[in-house]
Design a protein around this motif. Sequence first.
Motif, PDB file in Angstrom:
ATOM      1  N   VAL A   9     -16.464   6.432  59.208  1.00  7.14           N
ATOM      2  CA  VAL A   9     -16.001   6.041  60.533  1.00  7.14           C
ATOM      3  C   VAL A   9     -15.058   4.859  60.341  1.00  7.14           C
ATOM      4  O   VAL A   9     -15.246   4.040  59.431  1.00  7.14           O
ATOM      5  CB  VAL A   9     -17.162   5.675  61.485  1.00  7.14           C
ATOM      6  N   TRP A  10     -14.029   4.807  61.157  1.00  6.66           N
ATOM      7  CA  TRP A  10     -13.121   3.666  61.138  1.00  6.66           C
ATOM      8  C   TRP A  10     -13.790   2.524  61.892  1.00  6.66           C
ATOM      9  O   TRP A  10     -14.354   2.735  62.967  1.00  6.66           O
ATOM     10  CB  TRP A  10     -11.800   3.999  61.823  1.00  6.66           C
ATOM     11  N   VAL A  11     -13.735   1.329  61.346  1.00 11.05           N
ATOM     12  CA  VAL A  11     -14.285   0.156  62.028  1.00 11.05           C
ATOM     13  C   VAL A  11     -13.254  -0.956  62.059  1.00 11.05           C
ATOM     14  O   VAL A  11     -12.438  -1.093  61.149  1.00 11.05           O
ATOM     15  CB  VAL A  11     -15.603  -0.331  61.376  1.00 11.05           C
ATOM     16  N   ASN A  12     -13.307  -1.732  63.119  1.00  7.98           N
ATOM     17  CA  ASN A  12     -12.374  -2.858  63.260  1.00  7.98           C
ATOM     18  C   ASN A  12     -12.784  -4.042  62.400  1.00  7.98           C
ATOM     19  O   ASN A  12     -11.940  -4.783  61.910  1.00  7.98           O
ATOM     20  CB  ASN A  12     -12.291  -3.297  64.719  1.00  7.98           C
ATOM     21  N   ASP A  13     -14.091  -4.226  62.250  1.00  8.06           N
ATOM     22  CA  ASP A  13     -14.617  -5.384  61.533  1.00  8.06           C
ATOM     23  C   ASP A  13     -15.848  -4.920  60.762  1.00  8.06           C
ATOM     24  O   ASP A  13     -16.854  -4.540  61.367  1.00  8.06           O
ATOM     25  CB  ASP A  13     -14.968  -6.470  62.551  1.00  8.06           C
ATOM     26  N   GLN A  14     -15.785  -4.959  59.443  1.00  9.08           N
ATOM     27  CA  GLN A  14     -16.892  -4.440  58.642  1.00  9.08           C
ATOM     28  C   GLN A  14     -18.169  -5.253  58.821  1.00  9.08           C
ATOM     29  O   GLN A  14     -19.261  -4.679  58.820  1.00  9.08           O
ATOM     30  CB  GLN A  14     -16.499  -4.357  57.165  1.00  9.08           C
ATOM     31  N   GLU A  15     -18.072  -6.547  58.990  1.00  8.17           N
ATOM     32  CA  GLU A  15     -19.279  -7.361  59.189  1.00  8.17           C
ATOM     33  C   GLU A  15     -19.945  -7.023  60.523  1.00  8.17           C
ATOM     34  O   GLU A  15     -21.168  -6.900  60.597  1.00  8.17           O
ATOM     35  CB  GLU A  15     -18.961  -8.854  59.103  1.00  8.17           C
ATOM     36  N   GLU A  16     -19.145  -6.896  61.572  1.00 10.49           N
ATOM     37  CA  GLU A  16     -19.685  -6.519  62.879  1.00 10.49           C
ATOM     38  C   GLU A  16     -20.321  -5.125  62.817  1.00 10.49           C
ATOM     39  O   GLU A  16     -21.419  -4.901  63.345  1.00 10.49           O
ATOM     40  CB  GLU A  16     -18.568  -6.540  63.929  1.00 10.49           C
ATOM     41  N   ALA A  17     -19.648  -4.212  62.148  1.00 13.58           N
ATOM     42  CA  ALA A  17     -20.176  -2.854  62.005  1.00 13.58           C
ATOM     43  C   ALA A  17     -21.465  -2.868  61.190  1.00 13.58           C
ATOM     44  O   ALA A  17     -22.449  -2.203  61.563  1.00 13.58           O
ATOM     45  CB  ALA A  17     -19.140  -1.950  61.337  1.00 13.58           C
TER      46      ALA A  17
END
Length: 139
Positions: A9-17
């Motif tokens: 999945v594409w994520v904007n922010d890996q830490e948030e994800a």
Amino acid sequence: MLKIATTQVWVNDQEEALAFYTDKLGMEVRADVTMPEMGDFRWLTVSPAGQEDVAIVLMAVPGPPVFDADTAQAIRDLTAKGAASAIFLTTDDVYAEAEGLKARGVELVDEPQERPYGIDCSFRDPSGNHFRLTQLTEF
């Protein structure tokens, strides 16, 4: 024999994800590797607890040279609309699982509903990726 091992999945922010997938969905980290030789590319995967044979890559949308700025923005826009991917999760008790998700701060897009194939509901991750949670009917 072919098997599905990994999806992304594409994520904007890996830490948030990472926080969402582990803290709110209860998934486990399978890999978290940063490769300095590839411009600090981070390979970050999670999967449901106890399901070690399948992983979801939480992939940051790359810029140049992989994608030009317009393409990267188009991916972010489609992801935010829930149109870039969909993951279907299954459980033995959608009602209980949905209540557990809500208790952990996950906002459902729709509450559990009976459908011809079973019972399901949906939610989205912080980047907009769409998930369906299903309890399938035996045919």
